[in-house]
Scaffold this active site. Structure first.
Site, PDB file in Angstrom:
ATOM      1  N   TYR A 168      -3.195  30.697  34.453  1.00 22.12           N
ATOM      2  CA  TYR A 168      -2.940  32.107  34.139  1.00 22.12           C
ATOM      3  C   TYR A 168      -1.951  32.241  32.976  1.00 22.12           C
ATOM      4  O   TYR A 168      -2.167  33.017  32.043  1.00 22.12           O
ATOM      5  CB  TYR A 168      -2.395  32.802  35.392  1.00 22.12           C
ATOM      6  CG  TYR A 168      -2.193  34.289  35.274  1.00 22.12           C
ATOM      7  CD1 TYR A 168      -3.246  35.174  35.471  1.00 22.12           C
ATOM      8  CD2 TYR A 168      -0.931  34.821  34.993  1.00 22.12           C
ATOM      9  CE1 TYR A 168      -3.059  36.547  35.391  1.00 22.12           C
ATOM     10  CE2 TYR A 168      -0.735  36.190  34.904  1.00 22.12           C
ATOM     11  CZ  TYR A 168      -1.804  37.045  35.112  1.00 22.12           C
ATOM     12  OH  TYR A 168      -1.610  38.410  35.022  1.00 22.12           O
TER      13      TYR A 168
ATOM     14  N   LYS B 196      -2.735  33.942  29.359  1.00 21.85           N
ATOM     15  CA  LYS B 196      -1.986  35.133  28.944  1.00 21.85           C
ATOM     16  C   LYS B 196      -1.157  34.855  27.685  1.00 21.85           C
ATOM     17  O   LYS B 196      -0.941  35.759  26.872  1.00 21.85           O
ATOM     18  CB  LYS B 196      -1.100  35.631  30.092  1.00 21.85           C
ATOM     19  CG  LYS B 196      -1.899  36.214  31.258  1.00 21.85           C
ATOM     20  CD  LYS B 196      -2.725  37.414  30.829  1.00 21.85           C
ATOM     21  CE  LYS B 196      -3.361  38.147  31.994  1.00 21.85           C
ATOM     22  NZ  LYS B 196      -4.132  39.337  31.556  1.00 21.85           N
TER      23      LYS B 196
END
Length: 241
Positions: A147, A151
């Site tokens: 993640y 991001k």
């Protein structure tokens, strides 16, 4: 004529708040979603905003979906890349599937979606692309190598695309929310939130989805044309890159 805005993951959580704020701001809005039909139908019934179901991790699905949105609503002026998933686990236990699903949905989708609209924006000499990253893409987070990598990639994507399109009336910016009061955060045990998360936030509370939506509305405006390649952190003072 009203600008047309498309919000991915736009029927729940932060995305729903963004969709509603844009509609209230006078935009013609369409929202995409990936799987939760009941939530999407409820959102559509409550807001009157048309909803479209497709997998943003699929380039072909994005091409077909956006073609349909533009036929129904009009050429897209504002694209908000908000859709995202988590598959949290420590890296030494992470599977290739957990890596690929998060990278493809949270980062690959920015290519899949933006590639469909960028040529039209360039031809019309106007566009607003707003990517929703995360505080964890800035500072990293235990159990979120996939993640955090995706991001962080969203931020790099934004900076480069902004440079390429700055002369053409198109701005590309990224918002990095902190911990926001959504279903994803509410899934964290209450004692963990109260003992470990909220004490790290200087304003001493979770953010609200509407606070992210207001930031999107600001960047989407016609008169925000001098802001591009920027990362707007909305995290209660928790972290500054």
């Amino acid at each position: 004529m009203a600008r047309v805005a498309l919000v991915t993951g736009g029927t729940r959580g932060i995305g729903a708040a963004i969709s509603k704020a844009l509609k209230a701001g006078g935009y013609k809005v369409a929202a995409t979603y990936g799987g939760n039909d009941a939530a999407a139908q409820k959102f559509k019934d409550e807001t009157g905003i048309p909803v479209y179901k497709w997998d943003v991790a699929s380039f072909d699905a994005c091409a077909a979906g956006i073609k349909q949105v533009e036929a129904d609503v009009g050429p897209i002026d504002v694209l908000v890349n908000n859709a995202g998933i988590t598959r949290d686990t420590a890296f030494h236990k992470m599977t290739l599937q957990q890596w690929n699903e998060v990278i493809n949905t949270n980062l690959g989708s920015l290519f899949n979606m933006t590639r469909q609209v960028i040529e039209g924006m360039r031809a019309r000499k106007f566009g607003r692309i707003i990517n929703i990253s995360s505080i964890n893409g800035q500072k990293g987070q235990f159990g979120q190598v996939n993640y955090s990598a995706a991001k962080a990639g969203d931020i790099g994507f934004t900076k480069a695309l902004a440079l390429e399109n700055a002369k053409g009336g198109i701005t590309v910016n990224v918002i990095a929310p902190g911990y926001i009061n959504t279903e994803m955060v509410q899934a964290v045990p209450k004692d963990v939130l109260e003992k470990n998360v909220i004490p790290q936030i200087p304003v001493n509370r979770l953010g609200e989805p509407e606070e992210i939506a207001r930031a999107v509305l600001f960047l989407a405006a016609d008169d925000a044309g001098f802001i591009t390649g920027s990362t707007l952190t909305v995290n209660g003072g928790q972290y500054h890159a």
